[in-house]
Design an enzyme around this catalytic site. Structure first.
Site, PDB file in Angstrom:
ATOM      1  N   GLU A  96       0.844  -1.197   0.000  1.00  0.00           N
ATOM      2  CA  GLU A  96       0.000   0.000   0.000  1.00  0.00           C
ATOM      3  C   GLU A  96       0.883   1.252   0.000  1.00  0.00           C
ATOM      4  O   GLU A  96       0.485   2.301  -0.482  1.00  0.00           O
ATOM      5  CB  GLU A  96      -0.941  -0.003   1.218  1.00  0.00           C
ATOM      6  CG  GLU A  96      -2.158   0.880   1.020  1.00  0.00           C
ATOM      7  CD  GLU A  96      -3.237   0.686   2.074  1.00  0.00           C
ATOM      8  OE1 GLU A  96      -4.411   0.541   1.719  1.00  0.00           O
ATOM      9  OE2 GLU A  96      -2.910   0.698   3.280  1.00  0.00           O
ATOM     10  N   HIS A 143       7.245 -27.450   1.847  1.00  0.00           N
ATOM     11  CA  HIS A 143       6.453 -28.556   1.297  1.00  0.00           C
ATOM     12  C   HIS A 143       5.338 -28.040   0.398  1.00  0.00           C
ATOM     13  O   HIS A 143       4.342 -28.719   0.190  1.00  0.00           O
ATOM     14  CB  HIS A 143       5.910 -29.403   2.442  1.00  0.00           C
ATOM     15  CG  HIS A 143       7.028 -29.923   3.299  1.00  0.00           C
ATOM     16  ND1 HIS A 143       7.704 -31.086   3.022  1.00  0.00           N
ATOM     17  CD2 HIS A 143       7.639 -29.384   4.380  1.00  0.00           C
ATOM     18  CE1 HIS A 143       8.667 -31.254   3.912  1.00  0.00           C
ATOM     19  NE2 HIS A 143       8.647 -30.237   4.745  1.00  0.00           N
ATOM     20  N   LYS A 202     -12.877   1.945  -3.648  1.00  0.00           N
ATOM     21  CA  LYS A 202     -13.984   2.229  -2.727  1.00  0.00           C
ATOM     22  C   LYS A 202     -15.079   3.013  -3.438  1.00  0.00           C
ATOM     23  O   LYS A 202     -16.263   2.757  -3.262  1.00  0.00           O
ATOM     24  CB  LYS A 202     -13.481   3.067  -1.544  1.00  0.00           C
ATOM     25  CG  LYS A 202     -12.690   2.296  -0.503  1.00  0.00           C
ATOM     26  CD  LYS A 202     -12.363   3.235   0.644  1.00  0.00           C
ATOM     27  CE  LYS A 202     -11.382   2.639   1.612  1.00  0.00           C
ATOM     28  NZ  LYS A 202     -10.883   3.617   2.578  1.00  0.00           N
TER      29      LYS A 202
END
Ligand SMILES: O=P(O)(O)OC[C@H]1O[C@](O)(CO)[C@@H](O)[C@@H]1O
Length: 611
Positions: free
Chosen positions: A390, A419, A524
């Protein structure tokens, strides 16, 4: 082609680690340590580009062979670049990043400018020009640095009140109104982004096995996720302290979480206000709600602290203190690291930033994979993801040029990831550099045992880390290692501060504003437009439903009546979503074939609530 081993044995040694400085480093052999680089830097001075060209000329196989051939040179490089902060017991090893001395010298002026910008920032300059804000998270751990006496007092008083309030909650002096337990047992934290990631990381890293209050999080507007958290609390809702965290006080996801929790309280016959705490800026929507409704407590957030650097404000400290974590030690660790990263030489944050620049060509061309080898640090990579991405992921630089900067961060933990995706890191596409976070202390003293002669469980973890580091290195893949003694409030405070500073310095050397997030605002705004469109769709459908007979509408007709023909796809998605959730709307036809759909509402609302 230059031989790495030859260059090392014939070159004068690099400046000793404890003295090395960006200012004083001598320019030496151009290719004293090289990994193959495939992409040419686009924005670097010619000399540096040349240094990189030499690196690119060394074939992968040769470089690998030469590095492996000369362990003495590698050991020497390790020692030359080894950093330690004695008081914190924190070490940084950047020897497995292949920067050259020319590169270091080349970066010198940029770093001097970055140090100056950082000095100004700490003195209270408007370091976030777009938002016209000061950037003061460093003052939170050393209030004497605050540029005004009023800010200093505010920081100190807030810390005192956080500690006092937590003590009163933990001791049972402040009680939940209707809990049979007689004291608060749970925290439900409602917040998102910087108002959740810090508290989540700290809880995972530092909460004791049996904390005085256990914490859970609502950090999304996912109804099922919210229901799950509330269901898990069950009857303990009555002894739950709900901490609502939002700097702006108006973030929709957080507001929704609050409304959902308040509904659950109502349904359980509980008085939310007596169990609610707000952490937000003064006079924000949340602050006003909490004040008017008479919530149990309110703590301030400040205009000059960004969400992603708010972990040492009430945002991170209150939840931590409520779990019995020593927040003053966390602040001390951060303050010590702040001191170490304020210097213009031997600065570990600058070393990190330099390595990031080298590894990603200063343009984010490689990703940063963060691998803490300690379960309790699992969320560090997620926390860093916001802090780094950000802050650094920006379209424009400070001069308005389009740069599309960034540095991708991901990671989970070792040796678990061994793994999973480490196969690709070792052998696959070479688009990353790694950061190992090593914790020397395996478990508290007195608990260790040897599960086979001479070897403990922790030795395996250690072996996996060192093995992975070596295996990556042997294949020309760069890595940084950060080592701490153990996971304590002090060391956690320190590593947070280390990365906060590194991000700030890196932003300066690539000339971007690390402290705003215009891209998030765009998302937004677009989300708000979708919800506004949904209301228009409902209003249009309501009008058609109120006709006699009811007039089912096609998608085209709805889009037309909404005066939004260009939004037909979004209208289809809105209808499909509402229909999947048994909402008031009735869709005839098959949602899987959009052209066939005809839609109306289950009932006519004469007042058209949606208009
Ligand atoms: O604390 P607030 O204002 O609710 O914001 C939450 C998060 O939203 C953002 O503003 C953008 O997503 C983050 O920077 C911030 O941490």
């Amino acid at each position: 082609m230059a031989s790495l081993s030859g260059l090392y044995s014939s070159s004068p040694s690099l400046k000793p680690a404890k003295n090395h400085s960006f200012k004083a480093l001598p320019a030496q052999s151009r290719d004293s340590f090289s990994f193959p680089h495939t992409s040419k830097p686009t924005n670097l001075p010619l000399t540096l580009s040349s240094a990189r060209s030499v690196a690119r000329d060394i074939s992968h196989a040769d470089s690998k062979k030469e590095l492996l051939k000369d362990p003495d040179a590698l050991w020497k490089r390790y020692l030359d670049w080894f950093y330690q902060q004695k008081e914190l017991g924190l070490y940084l090893d950047i020897s497995r990043v292949g920067f050259t001395d020319e590169f270091v010298a080349e970066m010198e002026p940029r770093f001097q400018a970055a140090f100056k910008a950082m000095e100004d920032l700490e003195k209270g300059s408007i370091a976030n020009p777009d938002e016209g804000r000061m950037v003061g998270h460093y003052w939170l751990r050393n209030s004497k640095l605050a540029p005004k006496p009023t800010l200093k007092t505010l920081i100190e008083n807030t810390l005192d009140s956080i500690c006092a309030f937590s003590d009163d909650i933990i001791s049972g002096k402040i009680k939940p109104p209707s809990s049979p337990e007689g004291r608060f047992t749970q925290i439900l934290s409602v917040g998102i982004g910087g108002s959740a990631l810090g508290p989540q990381f700290v809880a995972e890293a530092l909460a004791p096995d049996n904390p005085p209050l256990k914490i859970r999080f609502i950090d999304n507007t996912d109804p099922a996720g919210i229901d799950h958290q509330i269901a898990q609390l069950g009857p303990e809702l009555a002894s739950t302290l709900v901490v609502v965290i939002s700097k702006s006080g108006g973030t929709p996801e957080t507001r929704n979480g609050l409304l959902e929790v308040q509904k659950a309280f109502r349904e359980a016959g509980l008085n939310f206000a007596k169990q609610g705490v707000a952490i937000t800026q003064e006079n924000s929507l949340l602050d006003n709600t909490a004040r008017i409704e008479g919530w149990l407590a309110r703590f301030p957030m400040y205009d000059w602290v960004g969400g992603r650097t708010s972990i040492m404000s009430a945002v991170g400290l209150l939840p931590a203190a409520l779990q019995g974590i020593n927040v003053r030690e966390m602040l001390t660790g951060a303050a010590l690291m702040d001191e170490a990263t304020r210097t213009t030489s031997n600065n570990p944050a600058a070393l990190l930033a330099m390595c990031w620049y080298w590894a990603s060509n200063g343009v984010g061309s490689k990703d940063m994979v963060v691998l803490p080898y300690k379960d309790s640090l699992l969320l560090f990579s997620r926390y860093l993801q916001q802090l780094v991405m950000e802050s650094l992921g920006k379209e424009f630089d400070l001069d308005g040029n389009t740069v599309n900067q960034g540095l991708t961060v991901y990671g989970n933990k070792g040796s678990t990831d061994q793994h999973a995706y480490i196969q690709q890191l070792r052998d696959g596409v070479h688009n990353f550099f790694a950061t190992f976070i090593e914790v020397l202390r395996d478990r508290p003293p007195g608990h260790d045992w040897e599960l086979e002669p001479g070897v403990t469980c922790g030795d395996y973890l250690f072996g996996m880390l060192q093995g992975t580091r070596s295996a990556l290195y042997a294949n020309g893949r760069e890595s940084i290692s950060v080592t701490i003694q153990e996971v304590t409030p002090t060391s956690v405070g320190a590593i947070i501060a280390l990365y906060e500073r590194a991000v700030g310095l890196y932003a300066s050397i690539v000339n971007i504003n690390a402290y705003h997030q215009p891209g998030v605002e765009a998302g937004k705004k677009a989300a708000a437009e979708v919800l506004a469109l949904q209301k228009r769709v409902l209003s249009v459908l309501n009008e058609a439903t109120c006709k006699d007979p009811v007039e089912p509408l096609t998608l085209e007709e709805i889009a037309d009546r909404c005066h939004a023909p260009e939004e037909i796809e979004m209208i289809y998605k809105i209808i499909a979503h509402m229909s999947a959730n048994d909402r008031v709307l009735i869709a005839e036809g098959n949602c899987g074939s959009p052209r066939s759909i005809k839609v109306y509402l289950g009932e006519c609302n004469v007042d058209d609530l949606y208009a």
